[in-house]
Design a protein around this motif. Sequence first.
Motif, PDB file in Angstrom:
ATOM      1  N   GLY A 330       0.789  -1.222   0.000  1.00 30.21           N
ATOM      2  CA  GLY A 330       0.000   0.000   0.000  1.00 30.21           C
ATOM      3  C   GLY A 330       0.819   1.268   0.000  1.00 30.21           C
ATOM      4  N   SER A 331       2.143   1.163   0.203  1.00 33.83           N
ATOM      5  CA  SER A 331       2.958   2.382   0.276  1.00 33.83           C
ATOM      6  C   SER A 331       2.992   3.122  -1.054  1.00 33.83           C
ATOM      7  CB  SER A 331       4.382   2.044   0.731  1.00 33.83           C
ATOM      8  OG  SER A 331       4.990   1.122  -0.153  1.00 33.83           O
ATOM      9  N   PHE A 332       2.996   2.370  -2.171  1.00 37.01           N
ATOM     10  CA  PHE A 332       3.023   3.031  -3.481  1.00 37.01           C
ATOM     11  C   PHE A 332       1.720   3.805  -3.703  1.00 37.01           C
ATOM     12  CE2 PHE A 332       2.053   3.076  -8.022  1.00 37.01           C
ATOM     13  CZ  PHE A 332       3.190   3.701  -8.524  1.00 37.01           C
ATOM     14  N   PHE A 334      -0.165   5.032  -1.528  1.00 41.14           N
ATOM     15  CA  PHE A 334      -0.296   6.131  -0.571  1.00 41.14           C
ATOM     16  C   PHE A 334       0.268   7.438  -1.114  1.00 41.14           C
ATOM     17  CE2 PHE A 334       0.762   8.626   3.225  1.00 41.14           C
ATOM     18  CZ  PHE A 334      -0.434   8.540   3.933  1.00 41.14           C
ATOM     19  N   ALA A 335       1.050   7.353  -2.190  1.00 42.88           N
ATOM     20  CA  ALA A 335       1.649   8.569  -2.750  1.00 42.88           C
ATOM     21  C   ALA A 335       0.583   9.604  -3.095  1.00 42.88           C
ATOM     22  CB  ALA A 335       2.487   8.223  -3.978  1.00 42.88           C
ATOM     23  N   ARG A 336      -0.576   9.147  -3.587  1.00 40.62           N
ATOM     24  CA  ARG A 336      -1.642  10.101  -3.922  1.00 40.62           C
ATOM     25  C   ARG A 336      -2.168  10.770  -2.662  1.00 40.62           C
ATOM     26  NH1 ARG A 336      -7.701   8.622  -5.848  1.00 40.62           N
ATOM     27  NH2 ARG A 336      -7.644   7.812  -3.725  1.00 40.62           N
ATOM     28  N   THR A 337      -2.327  10.004  -1.569  1.00 38.63           N
ATOM     29  CA  THR A 337      -2.785  10.582  -0.310  1.00 38.63           C
ATOM     30  C   THR A 337      -1.786  11.593   0.219  1.00 38.63           C
ATOM     31  OG1 THR A 337      -3.991   8.548   0.212  1.00 38.63           O
ATOM     32  CG2 THR A 337      -3.494  10.035   2.047  1.00 38.63           C
ATOM     33  N   ALA A 338      -0.481  11.263   0.122  1.00 40.70           N
ATOM     34  CA  ALA A 338       0.552  12.198   0.578  1.00 40.70           C
ATOM     35  C   ALA A 338       0.498  13.487  -0.227  1.00 40.70           C
ATOM     36  CB  ALA A 338       1.930  11.553   0.461  1.00 40.70           C
ATOM     37  N   SER A 339       0.281  13.347  -1.528  1.00 44.14           N
ATOM     38  CA  SER A 339       0.192  14.533  -2.381  1.00 44.14           C
ATOM     39  C   SER A 339      -1.004  15.391  -1.988  1.00 44.14           C
ATOM     40  CB  SER A 339       0.082  14.110  -3.849  1.00 44.14           C
ATOM     41  OG  SER A 339      -0.117  15.229  -4.685  1.00 44.14           O
ATOM     42  N   ARG A 340      -2.120  14.754  -1.704  1.00 41.34           N
ATOM     43  CA  ARG A 340      -3.309  15.501  -1.292  1.00 41.34           C
ATOM     44  C   ARG A 340      -3.086  16.182   0.053  1.00 41.34           C
ATOM     45  NH1 ARG A 340      -8.851  12.428  -3.339  1.00 41.34           N
ATOM     46  NH2 ARG A 340      -8.514  13.021  -5.525  1.00 41.34           N
ATOM     47  N   LEU A 341      -2.440  15.494   0.982  1.00 41.32           N
ATOM     48  CA  LEU A 341      -2.156  16.106   2.276  1.00 41.32           C
ATOM     49  C   LEU A 341      -1.295  17.352   2.123  1.00 41.32           C
ATOM     50  CD1 LEU A 341      -1.485  12.981   4.525  1.00 41.32           C
ATOM     51  CD2 LEU A 341      -3.293  14.671   4.857  1.00 41.32           C
ATOM     52  N   MET A 342      -0.327  17.291   1.236  1.00 42.51           N
ATOM     53  CA  MET A 342       0.537  18.459   1.017  1.00 42.51           C
ATOM     54  C   MET A 342      -0.241  19.593   0.346  1.00 42.51           C
ATOM     55  SD  MET A 342       4.301  16.841   0.157  1.00 42.51           S
ATOM     56  CE  MET A 342       3.764  15.524  -0.942  1.00 42.51           C
ATOM     57  N   GLU A 343      -1.103  19.250  -0.617  1.00 46.08           N
ATOM     58  CA  GLU A 343      -1.912  20.276  -1.270  1.00 46.08           C
ATOM     59  C   GLU A 343      -2.860  20.945  -0.276  1.00 46.08           C
ATOM     60  OE1 GLU A 343      -5.210  20.745  -4.877  1.00 46.08           O
ATOM     61  OE2 GLU A 343      -4.191  18.829  -4.562  1.00 46.08           O
ATOM     62  N   MET A 344      -3.374  20.177   0.658  1.00 46.80           N
ATOM     63  CA  MET A 344      -4.337  20.712   1.625  1.00 46.80           C
ATOM     64  C   MET A 344      -3.687  21.619   2.669  1.00 46.80           C
ATOM     65  SD  MET A 344      -6.580  17.199   2.046  1.00 46.80           S
ATOM     66  CE  MET A 344      -7.908  17.775   3.100  1.00 46.80           C
ATOM     67  N   GLN A 345      -2.355  21.684   2.673  1.00 48.13           N
ATOM     68  CA  GLN A 345      -1.671  22.607   3.569  1.00 48.13           C
ATOM     69  C   GLN A 345      -1.601  24.028   3.006  1.00 48.13           C
ATOM     70  OE1 GLN A 345       2.129  21.166   5.173  1.00 48.13           O
ATOM     71  NE2 GLN A 345       1.522  19.096   4.575  1.00 48.13           N
ATOM     72  N   GLY A 346      -1.964  24.200   1.733  1.00 50.09           N
ATOM     73  CA  GLY A 346      -1.895  25.512   1.108  1.00 50.09           C
ATOM     74  C   GLY A 346      -2.823  26.511   1.770  1.00 50.09           C
ATOM     75  N   ALA A 347      -2.388  27.763   1.816  1.00 50.10           N
ATOM     76  CA  ALA A 347      -3.172  28.806   2.500  1.00 50.10           C
ATOM     77  C   ALA A 347      -4.530  29.010   1.866  1.00 50.10           C
ATOM     78  CB  ALA A 347      -2.387  30.116   2.508  1.00 50.10           C
ATOM     79  N   SER A 348      -4.660  28.755   0.570  1.00 52.79           N
ATOM     80  CA  SER A 348      -5.942  28.991  -0.108  1.00 52.79           C
ATOM     81  C   SER A 348      -6.860  27.779  -0.046  1.00 52.79           C
ATOM     82  CB  SER A 348      -5.692  29.363  -1.579  1.00 52.79           C
ATOM     83  OG  SER A 348      -5.081  28.287  -2.270  1.00 52.79           O
ATOM     84  N   TRP A 349      -6.352  26.644   0.470  1.00 57.56           N
ATOM     85  CA  TRP A 349      -7.182  25.442   0.501  1.00 57.56           C
ATOM     86  C   TRP A 349      -8.390  25.648   1.404  1.00 57.56           C
ATOM     87  CZ3 TRP A 349      -7.720  21.168  -2.219  1.00 57.56           C
ATOM     88  CH2 TRP A 349      -8.586  20.199  -1.721  1.00 57.56           C
ATOM     89  N   GLY A 350      -9.554  25.226   0.902  1.00 57.58           N
ATOM     90  CA  GLY A 350     -10.777  25.344   1.679  1.00 57.58           C
ATOM     91  C   GLY A 350     -11.493  26.659   1.493  1.00 57.58           C
ATOM     92  N   GLN A 351     -10.868  27.633   0.778  1.00 56.61           N
ATOM     93  CA  GLN A 351     -11.502  28.943   0.625  1.00 56.61           C
ATOM     94  C   GLN A 351     -12.833  28.831  -0.108  1.00 56.61           C
ATOM     95  OE1 GLN A 351     -10.597  31.848   1.748  1.00 56.61           O
ATOM     96  NE2 GLN A 351      -8.532  31.494   2.508  1.00 56.61           N
ATOM     97  N   GLY A 352     -12.933  27.883  -1.021  1.00 62.21           N
ATOM     98  CA  GLY A 352     -14.177  27.771  -1.785  1.00 62.21           C
ATOM     99  C   GLY A 352     -15.251  26.963  -1.110  1.00 62.21           C
ATOM    100  N   VAL A 353     -14.960  26.437   0.076  1.00 63.26           N
ATOM    101  CA  VAL A 353     -15.934  25.553   0.700  1.00 63.26           C
ATOM    102  C   VAL A 353     -17.174  26.273   1.176  1.00 63.26           C
ATOM    103  CG1 VAL A 353     -15.181  25.673   3.099  1.00 63.26           C
ATOM    104  CG2 VAL A 353     -16.030  23.525   2.192  1.00 63.26           C
TER     105      VAL A 353
END
Length: 361
Positions: A330-332, A334-353
């Motif tokens: 499952g580690s391979f 998980f790369a997509r989840t890691a990428s999403r976690l990093m994207e969700m750290q952006g200051a603009s993330w969630g602004q459109g919610v």
Amino acid sequence: MTVAALYDSRAREGRLMPDPAQRGVLPALDRLRAELLDPPRRGLFRKPQPVRGLYLWGGVGRGKSMLMDLFLDALGPSVPTRRQHFHAFMQWVQAAMNKARARGVDDAILPVADEIAESARLLALDEMQVTDIADAMILGRLFQRLWAQGVTLLTTSNRPPSDLYKDGLNRALFLPFIALIEENCEVLELASATDHRQGRLTGARRYFCPVDAEARAAMNALWADLSGGESHPEILRVYGRDVEIPAFHNGSARASFYDLCGRPLGPADYLALANAVRVLLIDEIPRLGSDNFNQARRFVTLIDALYEARVTLFASAAAAPDRLYVEGEGSFEFARTASRLMEMQGASWGQGVADRSAAAV
């Protein structure tokens, strides 16, 4: 003191940030206050006629809960009031109905409604959101009885009445309750362009590793800011099951990794969570691998649900996203989840919610 006068007083004191959209709903709140403070209108041998209530809806973070509390402060103690979060209220209703059935009562809704009416002339329910079929089937008859008993409803919601229980099972049976709300309440949108809660989060760090005293202190400080020191457990009903979120306040929630992924939860549970919150704090995400493979799979599903719903995520974790799951089955993937976690750290993330919340939560 009127609601408008109290609002202006607290704005001058710096206790709230003035907002034109909030000011726009103050006349409706003052109308409700004035009518509630009038002597109850009674007919001969009849309960008082209820004052027409208020259904205040709008996006998350617009100040609906603040305005409800401001209204209750301006109203004062002379009007018997019951103020609860909607889900806590429905949990109480379900428990009270079970007790009535245990006593042999055939129609358990009636004594429960009468108990509410005996203690409250105003029922103030924060964050009305109907997702459970059991609640949906109860609400119409419950409130029909409450309104007949002279109880006035003040409620807030993220969606207009017409969107309550949207796409729910047997929704046609719920539609009469929507008509009753529109008949017994003034429906008003709080159409603010400002998400006051999001403003407090702009620029805030969102991911803390490793899990140490500094990370815990940072997460505690974030939660104190979001909750104002007030939170309660939240129960999400998903296909007849109860999923408990340990801490919830006004669209923000906090739980540990093990609360969310250490239990046998599935996609429907995580979708319900993503639709119920705007901001989520997850504490103490461990390193993932073969030893906790099932928990890791649930975590992947959880992050997918949060990502699609554009929930603002804060987390403390044992390692950076790309180092959480480095080997084993499952580690391979998980790369997509890691990428999403990093994207969700952006200051603009969630602004459109906020737009999603107003239309679909």
